[in-house]
Write a protein that holds these residues in place. Structure first.
Motif, mmCIF file in Angstrom:
data_model
loop_
_atom_site.group_PDB
_atom_site.id
_atom_site.type_symbol
_atom_site.label_atom_id
_atom_site.label_comp_id
_atom_site.label_asym_id
_atom_site.label_seq_id
_atom_site.Cartn_x
_atom_site.Cartn_y
_atom_site.Cartn_z
ATOM 1 N N ILE A 119 -7.985 0.912 -1.558
ATOM 2 C CA ILE A 119 -6.657 1.710 -1.201
ATOM 3 C C ILE A 119 -6.228 2.773 -1.760
ATOM 4 O O ILE A 119 -5.589 3.500 -1.245
ATOM 5 N N CYS B 291 -11.905 -2.480 -4.830
ATOM 6 C CA CYS B 291 -9.732 -2.430 -4.551
ATOM 7 C C CYS B 291 -10.233 -0.632 -4.525
ATOM 8 O O CYS B 291 -9.026 -0.671 -3.913
ATOM 9 N N LEU C 266 0.731 -1.621 -0.047
ATOM 10 C CA LEU C 266 0.185 0.102 0.098
ATOM 11 C C LEU C 266 0.814 1.002 -0.072
ATOM 12 O O LEU C 266 0.689 1.614 -0.560
#
Ligand code: G4P
Length: 522
Positions: free
Chosen positions: A268, A264, A236
């Motif tokens: 993120i 996703c 990340l």
């Protein structure tokens, strides 16, 4: 306040024309409940609501000239998508939009790979360390080998990549994608009306063979093993630092792989990030409102000649009808009808938070880059002008309309449609653009909005260079030597108009203490 800011995801989708940006945007809007069409439908009809065909010329040519904002809620998140013009002649507009986003999704055509426009836009992302997610589109068509594609992405875009989904074949043999992130199999169904169901499959069992056949199953297993061995695990921090780009595969047209991408993405992608001003860095969670104008559009409503200045809220909360300082004019302004956008629909907003984009009605008070605050003297950085690629003298074609013409040129330049340089030797005005189409837009708009006529005359120039030096004497000597090629930009800065690459090279050799810049911000 923190919760409001945390849940915001402000991003742009960028792509080489035709890679599938519009299709992907539509599918995202579909998930956001913004367009009510079941499943994926061929896009022409939806296009009307999903894109921002505000200008007549844009409609005629079927290209998206202006940048609009689309916002919607998805689960607990507030999504702001900044649309960017598809046509490369408006690249400058896209560059500016990229200053207002916190992350980017790049769409790449699986058959064509990385194309010129993608490469250029990625350079702008890299300048700002913007986090990037890549969506490889059109897997339902014959695509390049996915490993080759990853190599190409890495090499051409100078970024590390990490596949989070993996395609099982492509074209007519396309069977779906394996979601590496969730370890689930997503089987492709050719029907465009259905959003496919995911199946949980342990790829090391025979279950996989039952779904896709023994030979494809074997191939997938060995490919996933290879990926696990070769590509870094998703980090990340590296993604947020703009060093690592997760890659997804799918087909926007068939609404396949899009939900994985979106799920996703919201998880993120960064919430609003700190923004640099000349004076200091501004954090989004500061209580006081600050924002800057990154885009001005005319003619949202063709019946009224109204402009809208798009302002990115950088910190705090913006409230309707509250006095704010327009820093450049040192003037307090209130906005009674700020708007938020959903393609052509716009609604008045009472408040907006850091990360949001608001539209402020504008009749010539704003210029690209203007800052608004609650009183602080602040100037946001990062809206550079790049050297244009094409140059023409602009001349008045109707002597009775001199005033209209100069007002029109001024306002169009404030909007950032193109760049104006005034030659210091002969006083003639030179317009610099990225492409031919901008000249046509300027001419069209001068006629339609300002009732003025212009004529273009050729000038052969290679680049505009902003010059600076600590050596005042050398700078003066240079300006004297090149007096015919010296111009001022709109902010009164010195610009050298080099007529060839050779001339520029010679100048750089002869005047070693002068720096020649291809962007206005250095
Ligand atoms: P852009 O905004 O990046 O320019 O691309 P856009 O989404 O308009 O897509 C360009 C063309 O590619 C469109 O076809 C679109 O239907 C097609 N396309 C997009 N995604 C996919 C995909 O996943 N698979 C396949 N096979 N095609 C895809 P068009 O014929 O130019 O327009 P239209 O008549 O379909 O609207």
């Amino acid at each position: 306040m923190n919760a409001e800011i945390e849940r915001r995801r402000t991003f742009a989708i960028i792509a080489h024309p035709d890679a599938g940006k519009t299709s992907l945007t539509e599918k995202l809007l579909l998930f956001g409940g913004q367009i009510q069409v079941a499943g994926a439908v061929k896009s022409n009809k939806i296009k009307k609501t999903a894109t921002s065909d505000w200008m007549d010329i844009e409609k005629q040519r079927g290209i998206s000239v202006t940048t609009s904002v689309m916002e919607f809620d998805y689960h607990d998140y507030k999504i702001n998508i900044l649309d960017t013009p598809g046509h490369q002649d408006f690249a400058e507009d896209t560059y500016r939009t990229l200053t207002a986003v916190d992350s980017v999704i790049i769409v790449v055509d699986g058959a064509k790979g990385v194309e010129t426009q993608t490469r250029k836009l990625m350079e702008v992302c890299r300048m700002r360390n913007t986090p990037v997610i890549i969506f490889v589109n059109k897997m339902d068509r014959e695509a390049k080998d996915p490993f080759d594609l990853l190599d190409e992405l890495e090499e051409e875009l100078s970024i590390h990549v990490c596949p989070l989904s993996w395609p099982i074949e492509s074209g007519p043999r396309f069977r779906g994608v394996y979601n590496i992130y969730e370890r689930k199999l997503n089987l492709f169904q050719p029907s465009k009306q259905v959003v496919t169901e995911k199946v949980e499959v342990d790829i090391h069992t025979e279950d996989l063979d039952n779904h896709i056949g023994a030979s494809l199953a074997e191939k997938l297993r060995s490919e996933i093993e290879l990926i696990d061995g070769v590509y870094p695990e998703f980090s990340l921090d590296n993604y947020k630092g703009g060093e690592l780009a997760p890659v997804f595969f799918g087909s926007a047209l068939n609404n396949f792989g899009v939900q994985e991408l979106l799920d996703c993405f919201v998880e993120i992608a960064p919430s609003p990030r700190p923004v640099n001003a000349v004076e200091r860095t501004v954090n989004p969670d500061e209580t006081k409102f600050t924002g800057f104008v990154f885009k001005i559009t005319a003619n949202i409503d063709p019946n009224h000649r109204s402009c809208v200045a798009f302002c990115k809220v950088c910190s705090g909360k913006f409230t309707r009808n509250t006095p704010y300082l327009h820093v450049r004019h040192n003037k307090t302004m209130r906005f009674s009808s700020p708007t938020q956008f959903m393609a052509q629909r716009k609604t008045t907003v009472e408040e907006a938070w850091a990360g949001d984009i608001i539209g402020l009605p504008d009749n010539g008070t704003f210029k690209i880059g203007d800052t608004l605050t609650e009183g602080e003297n602040l100037h946001f950085k990062g809206l550079p002008s790049f050297s244009p690629e094409m140059f023409k003298y602009i001349e008045n074609a109707d002597p009775m309309k001199t005033k209209q013409l100069s007002k029109g040129i001024d306002q169009l330049m404030d909007e950032g449609v193109a760049q104006l340089f005034v030659n210091q030797f002969n006083g003639r005005k030179i317009i610099g653009t990225v492409g031919q189409l901008q000249f046509e837009v300027i001419q069209y708009r001068l006629e339609n909005e300002y009732n003025a006529k212009c004529r273009w005359e050729p000038i052969s120039l290679y680049k505009a260079c902003w010059i600076e030096s600590d050596d005042a004497e050398e700078l003066e000597a240079f300006k004297k030597r090149k007096y015919q090629y010296m111009a001022k930009d709109r902010d009164g800065r010195d610009v050298f108009l080099a007529d060839s690459g050779y001339v520029l090279q010679m100048a750089q050799m002869d005047f070693k203490n002068i720096k020649f810049h291809f962007t206005s911000e250095f």
